[in-house]
Motif scaffolding. Structure first.
Motif, PDB file in Angstrom:
ATOM      1  N   UNK A  54      -6.497  -2.812   4.486  1.00  0.00           N
ATOM      2  CA  UNK A  54      -5.982  -3.670   3.398  1.00  0.00           C
ATOM      3  C   UNK A  54      -5.743  -2.826   2.148  1.00  0.00           C
ATOM      4  N   UNK A  55      -6.714  -1.998   1.811  1.00  0.00           N
ATOM      5  CA  UNK A  55      -6.563  -1.162   0.610  1.00  0.00           C
ATOM      6  C   UNK A  55      -5.373  -0.208   0.775  1.00  0.00           C
ATOM      7  N   UNK A  56      -5.262   0.423   1.962  1.00  0.00           N
ATOM      8  CA  UNK A  56      -4.147   1.366   2.183  1.00  0.00           C
ATOM      9  C   UNK A  56      -2.801   0.680   1.998  1.00  0.00           C
ATOM     10  N   UNK A  57      -2.713  -0.573   2.503  1.00  0.00           N
ATOM     11  CA  UNK A  57      -1.428  -1.287   2.400  1.00  0.00           C
ATOM     12  C   UNK A  57      -0.997  -1.400   0.939  1.00  0.00           C
ATOM     13  N   UNK A  58      -1.962  -1.770   0.094  1.00  0.00           N
ATOM     14  CA  UNK A  58      -1.609  -2.049  -1.318  1.00  0.00           C
ATOM     15  C   UNK A  58      -1.649  -0.797  -2.179  1.00  0.00           C
ATOM     16  N   UNK A  59      -2.355   0.243  -1.715  1.00  0.00           N
ATOM     17  CA  UNK A  59      -2.483   1.444  -2.562  1.00  0.00           C
ATOM     18  C   UNK A  59      -1.440   2.498  -2.174  1.00  0.00           C
ATOM     19  N   UNK A  60      -1.163   2.610  -0.865  1.00  0.00           N
ATOM     20  CA  UNK A  60      -0.209   3.675  -0.477  1.00  0.00           C
ATOM     21  C   UNK A  60       0.893   3.155   0.434  1.00  0.00           C
ATOM     22  N   UNK A  61       0.761   1.917   0.889  1.00  0.00           N
ATOM     23  CA  UNK A  61       1.771   1.394   1.823  1.00  0.00           C
ATOM     24  C   UNK A  61       2.843   0.613   1.074  1.00  0.00           C
ATOM     25  N   UNK A  62       3.427  -0.333   1.775  1.00  0.00           N
ATOM     26  CA  UNK A  62       4.529  -1.130   1.214  1.00  0.00           C
ATOM     27  C   UNK A  62       4.069  -1.853  -0.058  1.00  0.00           C
ATOM     28  N   UNK A  63       2.832  -2.342  -0.027  1.00  0.00           N
ATOM     29  CA  UNK A  63       2.349  -3.137  -1.158  1.00  0.00           C
ATOM     30  C   UNK A  63       2.373  -2.369  -2.476  1.00  0.00           C
ATOM     31  N   UNK A  64       2.199  -1.044  -2.366  1.00  0.00           N
ATOM     32  CA  UNK A  64       2.076  -0.240  -3.598  1.00  0.00           C
ATOM     33  C   UNK A  64       3.349  -0.335  -4.445  1.00  0.00           C
ATOM     34  N   UNK A  65       4.507  -0.303  -3.785  1.00  0.00           N
ATOM     35  CA  UNK A  65       5.770  -0.395  -4.551  1.00  0.00           C
ATOM     36  C   UNK A  65       6.099  -1.864  -4.825  1.00  0.00           C
ATOM     37  N   UNK A  66       5.711  -2.711  -3.880  1.00  0.00           N
ATOM     38  CA  UNK A  66       6.019  -4.142  -4.023  1.00  0.00           C
ATOM     39  C   UNK A  66       5.272  -4.743  -5.212  1.00  0.00           C
ATOM     40  N   UNK A  67       4.008  -4.311  -5.385  1.00  0.00           N
ATOM     41  CA  UNK A  67       3.206  -4.906  -6.468  1.00  0.00           C
ATOM     42  C   UNK A  67       2.283  -3.843  -7.075  1.00  0.00           C
ATOM     43  N   UNK A  68       2.789  -3.053  -8.019  1.00  0.00           N
ATOM     44  CA  UNK A  68       1.991  -1.972  -8.623  1.00  0.00           C
ATOM     45  C   UNK A  68       0.712  -2.472  -9.308  1.00  0.00           C
ATOM     46  N   UNK A  69       0.782  -3.699  -9.862  1.00  0.00           N
ATOM     47  CA  UNK A  69      -0.436  -4.207 -10.523  1.00  0.00           C
ATOM     48  C   UNK A  69      -1.558  -4.391  -9.504  1.00  0.00           C
TER      49      UNK A  69
END
Ligand code: SAM
Length: 178
Positions: A54-69
């Motif tokens: 979960x963390x990888x998705x939001x920190x380095x995966x798609x989520x990171x660009x999708x939602x930087x906050x």
């Protein structure tokens, strides 16, 4: 956030499953209030892998660009197998053992008010706030506390806050602007 040892409704010690909502919501609260780190404690390697995923998705995966906050919040998360590992890491990083404060809705013998918690925070020693899952922190965790924080009380009867709500309220009482 402690997933083991916690108690079930019968007071038996169990290991609770990680809830994705707990990762997101408490990470966002931790980032909002400028907390040093948000430790997720579970001894189960598959659960640790779930958190990492979960963390990888939001920190380095798609989520990171999708939602930087959201990325900025989830970078707060550190996974450990035991509370001892958390205390060891903090003690090494801060060069002093953190003061452990436990929380619960049932803390009959609390010895720390919210004003007292704010005073503690001013005296420079790092604070480690422990939140439980399932039906709360197990007795052996409560026994390691330096302080037992007074329960959040809304009214006199119903008191079943989620850990997400409790964490946000406690962080605001500790660090929020009045
Ligand atoms: N009511 C049980 C308790 O508070 O121990 C159940 C646990 S509750 C679902 C999960 C966690 O949220 C607790 O371990 C505690 O960290 C926090 N919590 C819940 N209600 C709280 C309250 N009224 N005051 C302080 N912390 C609370």
């Amino acid at each position: 956030l402690i997933h083991h040892p916690v108690v079930d409704k019968n007071g038996q010690t169990i290991t609770a499953a990680v809830t994705a909502l707990d990762l997101h919501d408490i990470a966002r609260a931790a980032r909002t209030y400028g907390i040093g780190a948000y430790y997720v404690v579970t001894p189960l390697t598959d659960q640790q892998a779930l958190v990492a995923e979960i963390v990888d998705h939001w920190v380095s995966g798609f989520g990171a660009s999708y939602n930087p906050d959201r990325r900025e919040a989830l970078t707060m998360i550190r996974v450990k197998s035991t509370l001892e590992e958390v205390v060891t890491e903090l003690s090494q990083n801060e060069e002093v053992k953190p003061q452990i404060v436990v929380t619960s809705a049932r803390m009959a013998d609390s010895d720390l008010s919210y004003a007292g918690l704010r005073d503690l925070n001013r005296d420079q020693r790092p604070l480690l706030l422990l939140f439980g899952t399932a039906w709360g922190l197990a007795p052996e965790v409560l026994a390691q506390a330096d302080y037992r924080l007074a329960p959040i009380r809304g009214g006199e009867v119903y008191n079943h806050l989620s850990v997400r709500s409790a964490a946000a309220i406690i962080l605001d009482r500790l660090l929020g602007e009045a």
